[in-house]
Design a protein around this motif. Structure first.
Motif, PDB file in Angstrom:
ATOM      1  N   GLU A  19      36.621  48.132  21.329  1.00 19.85           N
ATOM      2  CA  GLU A  19      37.696  48.870  21.972  1.00 19.85           C
ATOM      3  C   GLU A  19      39.069  48.515  21.424  1.00 19.85           C
ATOM      4  N   SER A  20      39.188  47.387  20.745  1.00 20.83           N
ATOM      5  CA  SER A  20      40.496  46.976  20.235  1.00 20.83           C
ATOM      6  C   SER A  20      40.348  46.295  18.879  1.00 20.83           C
ATOM      7  N   SER A  21      41.453  46.225  18.185  1.00 18.84           N
ATOM      8  CA  SER A  21      41.486  45.568  16.889  1.00 18.84           C
ATOM      9  C   SER A  21      41.177  44.079  17.034  1.00 18.84           C
ATOM     10  N   SER A  46      44.040  55.491  13.782  1.00 21.38           N
ATOM     11  CA  SER A  46      44.193  54.175  14.393  1.00 21.38           C
ATOM     12  C   SER A  46      44.665  53.106  13.422  1.00 21.38           C
ATOM     13  N   GLU A  50      48.091  51.127  14.071  1.00 18.35           N
ATOM     14  CA  GLU A  50      48.064  49.665  14.164  1.00 18.35           C
ATOM     15  C   GLU A  50      49.124  49.042  13.263  1.00 18.35           C
ATOM     16  N   ASN A  55      50.266  48.496  17.465  1.00 21.94           N
ATOM     17  CA  ASN A  55      49.444  48.773  18.634  1.00 21.94           C
ATOM     18  C   ASN A  55      47.997  48.538  18.243  1.00 21.94           C
ATOM     19  N   THR A  56      47.315  47.629  18.904  1.00 19.33           N
ATOM     20  CA  THR A  56      45.949  47.276  18.514  1.00 19.33           C
ATOM     21  C   THR A  56      44.881  47.952  19.350  1.00 19.33           C
ATOM     22  N   THR A  57      45.250  48.830  20.249  1.00 19.60           N
ATOM     23  CA  THR A  57      44.251  49.454  21.116  1.00 19.60           C
ATOM     24  C   THR A  57      44.298  50.978  21.040  1.00 19.60           C
TER      25      THR A  57
END
Length: 91
Positions: A19-21, A46, A50, A55-57
């Motif tokens: 779900e996230s980086s 994405s 990022e 933004n990692t999400t």
């Protein structure tokens, strides 16, 4: 993490979706430390978001590994309950 067996991309087969980086980076680090190369496939824009906006999400990230390492990779990323560790220490 979501699993969707059978999807192929480049030279790898699907392992999981993060779900996230941050989660993807942790799994990638763990796999590489065990000698299993992997690829991260960013969805949509994405990867750009990022980098540009930190933004990692933004979007989920799929992780792929070589087919011959798929079973080992699955075993590496399985969550292990820590309750057992505490019970052994108490005894």
């Amino acid at each position: 993490m979501k699993e969707d067996n059978g999807k192929k991309w480049r030279e790898g087969v699907y392992l999981c979706t993060c779900e996230s980086s941050l989660k993807a980076d942790i799994i990638e680090s763990k796999l590489r430390s065990e000698g299993i190369p992997c690829l991260k496939k960013y969805k949509g824009a994405s990867n750009f978001i990022e980098i540009a906006m930190r933004n990692t999400t933004a979007f989920p990230i799929d992780i792929y590994v070589r087919e011959e390492t798929l079973e080992d990779a699955r075993n590496i990323i399985i969550a292990v309950p820590i309750d057992e560790d505490f019970k052994e220490a108490e005894e």
